[in-house]
Design a protein around this motif. Structure first.
Motif, PDB file in Angstrom:
ATOM      1  N   PHE A  10       0.820  -1.201   0.000  1.00  0.00           N
ATOM      2  CA  PHE A  10       0.000   0.000   0.000  1.00  0.00           C
ATOM      3  C   PHE A  10       0.866   1.268   0.000  1.00  0.00           C
ATOM      4  N   ILE A  11       1.915   1.271   0.804  1.00  0.00           N
ATOM      5  CA  ILE A  11       2.822   2.430   0.869  1.00  0.00           C
ATOM      6  C   ILE A  11       3.530   2.620  -0.466  1.00  0.00           C
ATOM      7  N   VAL A  12       3.989   1.550  -1.093  1.00  0.00           N
ATOM      8  CA  VAL A  12       4.647   1.644  -2.400  1.00  0.00           C
ATOM      9  C   VAL A  12       3.665   2.206  -3.430  1.00  0.00           C
ATOM     10  N   PHE A  13       2.439   1.745  -3.398  1.00  0.00           N
ATOM     11  CA  PHE A  13       1.409   2.238  -4.318  1.00  0.00           C
ATOM     12  C   PHE A  13       1.188   3.737  -4.117  1.00  0.00           C
ATOM     13  N   ILE A  14       1.036   4.177  -2.860  1.00  0.00           N
ATOM     14  CA  ILE A  14       0.797   5.592  -2.562  1.00  0.00           C
ATOM     15  C   ILE A  14       1.987   6.437  -3.009  1.00  0.00           C
ATOM     16  N   LEU A  15       3.196   5.981  -2.743  1.00  0.00           N
ATOM     17  CA  LEU A  15       4.380   6.737  -3.159  1.00  0.00           C
ATOM     18  C   LEU A  15       4.466   6.835  -4.677  1.00  0.00           C
ATOM     19  N   THR A  16       4.179   5.748  -5.361  1.00  0.00           N
ATOM     20  CA  THR A  16       4.212   5.750  -6.824  1.00  0.00           C
ATOM     21  C   THR A  16       3.135   6.669  -7.371  1.00  0.00           C
ATOM     22  N   PHE A  17       1.943   6.561  -6.830  1.00  0.00           N
ATOM     23  CA  PHE A  17       0.805   7.361  -7.293  1.00  0.00           C
ATOM     24  C   PHE A  17       1.035   8.847  -7.031  1.00  0.00           C
ATOM     25  N   SER A  18       1.576   9.173  -5.870  1.00  0.00           N
ATOM     26  CA  SER A  18       1.771  10.584  -5.526  1.00  0.00           C
ATOM     27  C   SER A  18       2.932  11.215  -6.293  1.00  0.00           C
ATOM     28  N   SER A  19       3.815  10.399  -6.838  1.00  0.00           N
ATOM     29  CA  SER A  19       4.940  10.955  -7.600  1.00  0.00           C
ATOM     30  C   SER A  19       4.529  11.329  -9.019  1.00  0.00           C
ATOM     31  N   CYS A  20       3.348  10.878  -9.462  1.00  0.00           N
ATOM     32  CA  CYS A  20       2.859  11.234 -10.791  1.00  0.00           C
ATOM     33  C   CYS A  20       2.390  12.681 -10.781  1.00  0.00           C
ATOM     34  N   ASN A  21       2.694  13.401 -11.839  1.00  0.00           N
ATOM     35  CA  ASN A  21       2.309  14.801 -11.946  1.00  0.00           C
ATOM     36  C   ASN A  21       1.062  14.905 -12.815  1.00  0.00           C
ATOM     37  N   PHE A  22      -0.119  14.862 -12.182  1.00  0.00           N
ATOM     38  CA  PHE A  22      -1.376  14.898 -12.924  1.00  0.00           C
ATOM     39  C   PHE A  22      -1.768  16.316 -13.317  1.00  0.00           C
ATOM     40  N   SER A  23      -1.128  17.310 -12.702  1.00  0.00           N
ATOM     41  CA  SER A  23      -1.484  18.687 -13.025  1.00  0.00           C
ATOM     42  C   SER A  23      -0.681  19.228 -14.201  1.00  0.00           C
ATOM     43  N   LYS A  24       0.198  18.431 -14.755  1.00  0.00           N
ATOM     44  CA  LYS A  24       1.023  18.882 -15.874  1.00  0.00           C
ATOM     45  C   LYS A  24       0.133  19.130 -17.094  1.00  0.00           C
ATOM     46  N   LYS A  25       0.246  20.336 -17.661  1.00  0.00           N
ATOM     47  CA  LYS A  25      -0.534  20.685 -18.844  1.00  0.00           C
ATOM     48  C   LYS A  25       0.114  20.077 -20.077  1.00  0.00           C
ATOM     49  N   PRO A  26      -0.708  19.716 -21.069  1.00  0.00           N
ATOM     50  CA  PRO A  26      -0.125  19.190 -22.310  1.00  0.00           C
ATOM     51  C   PRO A  26       0.707  20.277 -22.983  1.00  0.00           C
ATOM     52  N   GLU A  27       1.708  19.849 -23.705  1.00  0.00           N
ATOM     53  CA  GLU A  27       2.581  20.803 -24.382  1.00  0.00           C
ATOM     54  C   GLU A  27       1.935  21.289 -25.669  1.00  0.00           C
ATOM     55  N   LYS A  28       2.114  22.577 -25.918  1.00  0.00           N
ATOM     56  CA  LYS A  28       1.622  23.152 -27.157  1.00  0.00           C
ATOM     57  C   LYS A  28       2.577  22.784 -28.293  1.00  0.00           C
TER      58      LYS A  28
END
Length: 168
Positions: A10-28
């Motif tokens: 569970f901790i590995v999953f949370i660390l992996t999930f939280s390291s993803c940058n979901f707020s990154k905007k697509p590049e123009k």
């Protein structure tokens, strides 16, 4: 032991999930001359073969079909200017030399760019529409080389589009 393994997983999953940058905007897309001219809505005004096909879900496209290219490289295709929902699945696009590539999942569909100005786009497709190969159209092996299929293989499908002015 099972509880400890669960907590570690569970901790590995949370660390992996939280390291993803979901707020990154697509590049123009880059602001090259070709992309600046291409970005926007285009209406099909002429074609040497109707209906044509835009892979993979836009099977019978005709005059007044709309191709919309956005600044993030997303392509949406509409049956006509009244249609609210695009007929293609999530597709990206880019220009590679003289080719306009529409890309879906893991397959690219090339169009040759014959002309691109700020208000006129002429593209050529070598894609034979799938409806020409449907069972009702193919009765014998000779039908696989029927007049329509032969025409497309020799000439391609040349599609002329006019850029639509932004309204509002």
């Amino acid at each position: 032991m099972k509880k400890t393994t669960f907590y570690i997983s569970f901790i590995v999953f949370i660390l992996t999930f939280s390291s993803c940058n979901f707020s990154k905007k697509p590049e123009k897309l880059p602001k090259t001359e070709q992309y600046v001219k291409l970005i926007g809505k285009w209406k099909v005004t002429k074609s040497n073969f109707l209906p044509f096909e835009h892979p993979s879900f836009c099977e019978k496209m005709g005059l007044n079909s709309i191709f919309e290219f956005d600044e993030y490289g997303i392509l949406k295709v509409y049956e006509n200017d009244k249609t609210k929902r695009n007929c293609n699945d999530h597709q990206k696009f880019w220009i590679d030399g003289t080719e306009l590539i529409a890309f879906e999942y893991d397959v690219g569909f090339p169009y040759e760019i014959l002309k691109l100005t700020s208000d006129s786009l002429i593209i050529k497709s070598e894609i034979v529409p799938a409806y020409l190969f449907k069972e009702e159209n193919i009765k014998t092996a000779k039908d696989l080389e029927g007049d329509d299929i032969k025409f497309i293989r020799e000439n391609g499908i040349i599609i002329t589009l006019k850029k639509q002015k932004n309204v509002g």
